[in-house]
Design an enzyme around this catalytic site. Sequence first.
Site, PDB file in Angstrom:
ATOM      1  N   LYS A  23      52.567  36.288  40.956  1.00 27.03           N
ATOM      2  CA  LYS A  23      51.607  36.405  42.067  1.00 27.03           C
ATOM      3  C   LYS A  23      50.200  36.034  41.605  1.00 27.03           C
ATOM      4  O   LYS A  23      49.493  35.282  42.271  1.00 27.03           O
ATOM      5  CB  LYS A  23      51.663  37.862  42.560  1.00 27.03           C
ATOM      6  CG  LYS A  23      50.952  38.139  43.849  1.00 27.03           C
ATOM      7  CD  LYS A  23      51.602  39.311  44.582  1.00 27.03           C
ATOM      8  CE  LYS A  23      51.215  40.682  44.067  1.00 27.03           C
ATOM      9  NZ  LYS A  23      49.853  41.058  44.447  1.00 27.03           N
ATOM     10  N   ASP A 328      49.526  47.181  36.753  1.00 27.76           N
ATOM     11  CA  ASP A 328      50.374  47.195  37.953  1.00 27.76           C
ATOM     12  C   ASP A 328      51.738  47.833  37.685  1.00 27.76           C
ATOM     13  O   ASP A 328      52.511  48.056  38.619  1.00 27.76           O
ATOM     14  CB  ASP A 328      50.578  45.765  38.473  1.00 27.76           C
ATOM     15  CG  ASP A 328      49.293  45.204  39.070  1.00 27.76           C
ATOM     16  OD1 ASP A 328      48.390  46.003  39.410  1.00 27.76           O
ATOM     17  OD2 ASP A 328      49.182  43.975  39.195  1.00 27.76           O
TER      18      ASP A 328
HETATM   19  C1  S3P Z   1      45.018  41.005  39.583  1.00 28.40           C
HETATM   20  C2  S3P Z   1      44.243  41.899  38.899  1.00 28.40           C
HETATM   21  C3  S3P Z   1      44.461  43.342  38.900  1.00 28.40           C
HETATM   22  C4  S3P Z   1      45.864  43.678  39.405  1.00 28.40           C
HETATM   23  C5  S3P Z   1      46.205  42.923  40.648  1.00 28.40           C
HETATM   24  C6  S3P Z   1      46.190  41.438  40.374  1.00 28.40           C
HETATM   25  C7  S3P Z   1      44.698  39.572  39.510  1.00 28.40           C
HETATM   26  O1  S3P Z   1      43.521  43.971  39.744  1.00 28.40           O
HETATM   27  O2  S3P Z   1      45.980  45.066  39.648  1.00 28.40           O
HETATM   28  O3  S3P Z   1      47.489  43.275  41.126  1.00 28.40           O
HETATM   29  O4  S3P Z   1      45.551  38.733  39.865  1.00 28.40           O
HETATM   30  O5  S3P Z   1      43.579  39.248  39.101  1.00 28.40           O
HETATM   31  P1  S3P Z   1      42.062  44.445  39.196  1.00 28.40           P
HETATM   32  O6  S3P Z   1      41.283  43.225  38.901  1.00 28.40           O
HETATM   33  O7  S3P Z   1      41.491  45.237  40.339  1.00 28.40           O
HETATM   34  O8  S3P Z   1      42.355  45.279  37.991  1.00 28.40           O
END
Ligand code: S3P
Length: 448
Positions: A23, A328
């Site tokens: 993702k 996550d």
């Molecule tokens: C992500 C960063 C994380 C993660 C999210 C995806 C990303 O969030 O929890 O599911 O793709 O940059 P944070 O930047 O808030 O830690």
Amino acid sequence: MTDLVVEPQHKPLTGVVPVPSDKSITHRALLLAAIAEGESVVVCPHMGEDNRSTLAAIRALGARVSEQGAELRITGTGLLGLTAPAEPIDCGNSGTTMRLLAGVLAAQRFRTVLIGDASLSRRPMARIVGPLRQRGARLEGALDPSRPGDVTAPLEIGPLPAPNVLSALAFESPIASAQVKSALLLSGLWADGNTIVREPVVSRDHTERMLDGLGVPIERVGSVVSLDGHAFSGSLPAFSLTVPGDLSAAAFLLAAASLIPGSEIGVRAVGANPTRAGFVDALRLLGGRVELAPERYELGEPIGAARAGFSELHGATLAGELVARSIDEIPILSALAARARGTTIIADASELRVKESDRLACMAEVLRAFGVGVEETRSGLVIEGRPDGPLSAATVDCCGDHRIAMSAAVLALCADGPCRVLGVDAVATSFPRFAGTMRALGASVRAV
Ligand code: S3P
């Protein structure tokens, strides 16, 4: 509303399965293809709804996209060619869409409004609004009644005020957040000068790897990253990328195999980026048997097959940089801890309170419903594992959060009767074929 009904698992889980495309990497690939010169080809199988939000957003901003199965052909507008969207852009449930897009839109000479669903509209946005304003961008959010000083969506971004160019920025982030770091680095593509971001520990570095792969002058020393705006050529080349599978989705399958005696499963071609693969190290700390080794690279990202099998688990302490690298996966690690012998302490995870749900509070409720002893702390959980005998069958709520729903479904395999996970529609945001994949491994998981 969809529920998941899960039967107790009395036979081993076996098989080798694929998972949806990563993702985080997909969001970045779509955004960068939209501002590159010419046609990029991004192959991303079984994309979830969060990535669809980003795809709809780049279309609304003028990128041309043709989709044939898993293959997306994206004709970018170049850095100077994005156009004003006709209406607000709906980011759905996706924090990454909203925050990364905000970095791109901060540099544009038109106004855009970003909206999201009820969960995304509660999430903190001052963390990007503050530093983007510092470099001269115009962003307005709604005041957040639950967190004084913070703002939430809807976000109104742009047009970029005079002198029509973002300035250099040196920002020390109080939190390790790849979304904050990425929003700032992306805005740095249009800035007059350097973008320097320092984080307490290194968060996932997909943006840095991809920008570097596309020839953007980016340097890293420890947890400091800098993008040299003056040395940047001002254009990004089109590219081809087959996005690896999502380790965060694979984690639910690897965890299920770790819990059910006799199980041995494999997951094909997943991302093995070490800033992202904390789950593997954490599962090993809990006594798990899991393998993930890089076999090849795509645009700087290591990719390999993952395998896991049943193992007797024991309690451990999960804290610090390990938590940042598995941010996550804390819900599914909590589910594993619920079956480990002894106590597991999860600390330094207060960011979980502002994810799609308050994941600490919600996961504590789920564990209690299965009869597991758990104490919630300000920044974590203390879990008393219950490895002997089955867990108590339960009907649990997942707070509309995909990762809580899948964690609860995995734990339900260990219960003494059929369990029901309520309101699991959000699973489609990241792993639309979760129930089918679990069935392919031999579990009885039905959507009703
Ligand atoms: C992500 C960063 C994380 C993660 C999210 C995806 C990303 O969030 O929890 O599911 O793709 O940059 P944070 O930047 O808030 O830690």
